[in-house]
Design a protein around this motif. Sequence first.
Motif, PDB file in Angstrom:
ATOM      1  N   ARG A   1       0.828  -1.212   0.000  1.00  0.00           N
ATOM      2  CA  ARG A   1       0.000   0.000   0.000  1.00  0.00           C
ATOM      3  C   ARG A   1       0.861   1.261   0.000  1.00  0.00           C
ATOM      4  O   ARG A   1       0.427   2.328   0.430  1.00  0.00           O
ATOM      5  CB  ARG A   1      -0.938  -0.016   1.216  1.00  0.00           C
ATOM      6  CG  ARG A   1      -1.907  -1.207   1.194  1.00  0.00           C
ATOM      7  CD  ARG A   1      -2.934  -1.113   2.303  1.00  0.00           C
ATOM      8  NE  ARG A   1      -2.334  -1.316   3.611  1.00  0.00           N
ATOM      9  CZ  ARG A   1      -2.789  -0.770   4.732  1.00  0.00           C
ATOM     10  NH1 ARG A   1      -3.842   0.023   4.712  1.00  0.00           N
ATOM     11  NH2 ARG A   1      -2.182  -1.014   5.869  1.00  0.00           N
ATOM     12  N   GLY A   2       2.112   1.112  -0.456  1.00  0.00           N
ATOM     13  CA  GLY A   2       2.990   2.272  -0.463  1.00  0.00           C
ATOM     14  C   GLY A   2       4.149   2.063  -1.405  1.00  0.00           C
ATOM     15  O   GLY A   2       4.264   1.007  -2.037  1.00  0.00           O
ATOM     16  N   ARG A   3       4.998   3.081  -1.541  1.00  0.00           N
ATOM     17  CA  ARG A   3       6.191   2.959  -2.363  1.00  0.00           C
ATOM     18  C   ARG A   3       7.177   4.032  -1.923  1.00  0.00           C
ATOM     19  O   ARG A   3       6.814   4.980  -1.225  1.00  0.00           O
ATOM     20  CB  ARG A   3       5.871   3.057  -3.855  1.00  0.00           C
ATOM     21  CG  ARG A   3       5.076   4.277  -4.260  1.00  0.00           C
ATOM     22  CD  ARG A   3       4.808   4.277  -5.768  1.00  0.00           C
ATOM     23  NE  ARG A   3       6.036   4.604  -6.481  1.00  0.00           N
ATOM     24  CZ  ARG A   3       6.545   3.880  -7.473  1.00  0.00           C
ATOM     25  NH1 ARG A   3       5.924   2.814  -7.895  1.00  0.00           N
ATOM     26  NH2 ARG A   3       7.662   4.238  -8.065  1.00  0.00           N
TER      27      ARG A   3
ATOM     28  N   ARG B   1       2.432   6.901   0.420  1.00  0.00           N
ATOM     29  CA  ARG B   1       3.763   6.757  -0.169  1.00  0.00           C
ATOM     30  C   ARG B   1       4.790   7.585   0.580  1.00  0.00           C
ATOM     31  O   ARG B   1       4.449   8.592   1.178  1.00  0.00           O
ATOM     32  CB  ARG B   1       3.713   7.217  -1.638  1.00  0.00           C
ATOM     33  CG  ARG B   1       2.640   6.498  -2.414  1.00  0.00           C
ATOM     34  CD  ARG B   1       2.519   6.982  -3.849  1.00  0.00           C
ATOM     35  NE  ARG B   1       1.376   6.339  -4.485  1.00  0.00           N
ATOM     36  CZ  ARG B   1       1.040   6.483  -5.771  1.00  0.00           C
ATOM     37  NH1 ARG B   1       1.780   7.252  -6.559  1.00  0.00           N
ATOM     38  NH2 ARG B   1      -0.011   5.872  -6.260  1.00  0.00           N
TER      39      ARG B   1
END
Lengths: 494, 494
Positions: A221-223, A240
């Motif tokens: 659910r992120g980067r 993010r």
Amino acid sequence: MTAFAALMAFQRETEALAQIAGRLGWDQETVMPEGAAEQRGEEMAAIEGVLHARRTDPRVGDWLDAAEAPDPAGARALELIGRAYRRNAAVPARLASEFARVTSLAQGIWAEARARDDVAHFLPTLEKVVALSREKGHALAAAGFGAGDAYDALLDDYEPEATAQGIAAMFDRMRPRLVDLREAVLGAANPPAPLTGQFAEARQIGLARDLATAFGYDWNRGRLDLAVHPFSSGSGNDARITTRVVETDPFNCFYSTIHEVGHATYELGIDAAHFLTPLGQGVSMGVHESQSRIYENQIGRCRAFTGWLHGQMHAVFGGLSVGSAEEFYRTVNRVSAGFIRTEADEVHYNLHIMMRFDLERALFGGGLEVADLEDAWNTRFARDFGVAVDRPAHGVLQDVHWSVGLFGYFPTYALGNVYAGCLHAALRADLPDLDAALASGDARPATDWLREKVQRHGGLYRPAEVIARACGSAPSEEPLLDYLEAKFRAIYGL
Amino acid sequence: MTAFAALMAFQRETEALAQIAGRLGWDQETVMPEGAAEQRGEEMAAIEGVLHARRTDPRVGDWLDAAEAPDPAGARALELIGRAYRRNAAVPARLASEFARVTSLAQGIWAEARARDDVAHFLPTLEKVVALSREKGHALAAAGFGAGDAYDALLDDYEPEATAQGIAAMFDRMRPRLVDLREAVLGAANPPAPLTGQFAEARQIGLARDLATAFGYDWNRGRLDLAVHPFSSGSGNDARITTRVVETDPFNCFYSTIHEVGHATYELGIDAAHFLTPLGQGVSMGVHESQSRIYENQIGRCRAFTGWLHGQMHAVFGGLSVGSAEEFYRTVNRVSAGFIRTEADEVHYNLHIMMRFDLERALFGGGLEVADLEDAWNTRFARDFGVAVDRPAHGVLQDVHWSVGLFGYFPTYALGNVYAGCLHAALRADLPDLDAALASGDARPATDWLREKVQRHGGLYRPAEVIARACGSAPSEEPLLDYLEAKFRAIYGL
């Protein structure tokens, strides 16, 4: 459909559109082609226009009047929507639009002035921003925000229910102990050595990813991307993070990453039922900063965790200029006087905030005028930090905040540190074996505790209340000061 | 403010919001974390709701009634806004919303069905999509679009003023020559060898970037990323491209890149004065495809340019399985019968389109029902391509288009090829020395010519008109067929 249901459906779309605006901001700072900047400004203005129209839509007022909450979470949602609606209604459209126009231009002028160390280039613009911010504060105060005080009315946007008086009293209790600690540490014999060497970008980013994983950052659910000024972005199921790389200073990358993991993990840790509702985001800037700070400092810079990081750095970069794990721990926590808030160590950081807080209060009713701000800054800096500011970019021009009208924002950084101090004491009491996990590079037990005690609630409780519920007592600066004194006296052999 | 000025200001914000929706789509296909998909659906629905409300805002109708255009560009802008407004008004809100709901679910069901080769899993959904598409076509036809014909009314959205009858007549003229060419080529002795080997991802992407640069792609206003299905995205000063990498098939990456450069360069080449106006985007799907196709095929796969590419591939990857530049040119243009439209060579591609065009016309008034579509597909494929479809994923389930209700879209691909044929003949006549530049890896003279003749006009002229103005005569399939026959008869020694 009941008024409550209608309002919540409308609000949900507004929250979704606000997420989109945030995503555009992320795009702009990470991946947007340079030549797209001007067009992007027009796109941002268009979506902000849509959001403003929805936030001031008279139907919201009608629904608020008629709505009955089915449960406590619903009541809190109504309270937050009502608060935002009344804040927007209190600021005349003409002022809101002029504020948006002036601050959007001011940021560019500030950046030019900072690059050229030219205070005079920025002053006429800052005069306008301060005048508009005062006008906005008075309009909000007239509508009852901040109990009628203009500065408190602005502060209330970032840290609801905090007051300048309360913060000032707390800062007065903190300052002597921080100044004593600072002087003792800077006078100590045998200070830690700095880390030297070259640290390749790709390896820094690889280890930054490992650090985010160590804290339980949810990559699904992120980067992680690069940005000039690291930030986190997004709520719900898309939060993010960004970091930056300086090849001579890997701690910059690593601790920026951990800091942003704190922010993003707070958002990702909120109960999914709250997503895209008024409860679906961190409750205040101070509580948000408490999460980033406890991750970065109390956990990320503790002896157990730096012991693990030391091994990782050895494995990734080969020999380090700092040999033993203990010496590495001292190096990570090295205290040095410096001009720049964002580069300050744990001992100095709050002193930077206190100074800004006093200066901006002086601008709001304390008799200080913008023309005298640089002098006031330099005088105060010399007194608090014992050195003369060498250039405006290291002084009054260093922060973006005032250019975009963020008055009342700075103290939330120090509040975040204070909250982190409280949470850390409670966390360590609840998890006596935490160091064993940290020493093996696993900070997830800390994340689990913070999610359960703080993060999952999102906006459900008021800021001071969520800290009090987590810690069992009202927030206080004592745990932070006790922690700082114990840690740095030990590191510096005092 | 005049009605014209008010309408254009309103429209400009709408265009900016549409760009934002497009950017979200880009984000979703390139960088979005997987776990964000569901939330993103809600965000997209929110911005689409805002766009729909603006596009059907009754004030637009009032402004259109009262507006007087100050110049021909203004008149064309009014025409395009009016057309879109009348199209939106012609589709009842209930139908538009049901169409959006069903097609958004249908895409996922289609993807599942394709992955499982399970036509029955998709049929009930496709029944609904076709029924809603027919209803939409009839509603538009009743409002006068497509001269009262439901299929033409849908086609009109992608290629204004084209008619199924005109396209069918053109396809009837094209088919015999394409079938003859196909049979001759497939029966030829000594066909080109395929390229074999492993081609590392990073090197493919590096050369893809060089290819984009060779065509004059403006990196200051664009970027290249990976996507499962390559696409281009954005208009004005931010038009991004994507590609994909198959380690055994570098041509997939290279020619996808060139294709998308064609689309993006069209958008970037529009006169800046048109940006964020109704004239600020490519005028139709057919004209858009003409740009991507002429870049990819007539230029990117010509002998001069593949000669340069051969040298680049040697330099980047070392020895190739194909030795000489001439043999490489033949390999790039290798013809082989296959099931999949998107992998088809220049000789086969239009035959795939013709088949889909006939099938979807049969669904719209030709007596074909969805339950019989697979049989109809397989029968027709065996007849046109001489092989039996081996599995539904290689047959009726291969394309996404019908699942999302894109009826009338397929023929624009073939129109694009026809337009590219016309433009290529005119381009070569105007630039007799083009091959010298292409042989040195410089396709910018072609881009300059296309920008001047086609791209800069954006939506200013009608689709067939912009091609006719560029070529000096009305669009015709003759140049394309002449080009294909000359090229492939030479390659195959016929």
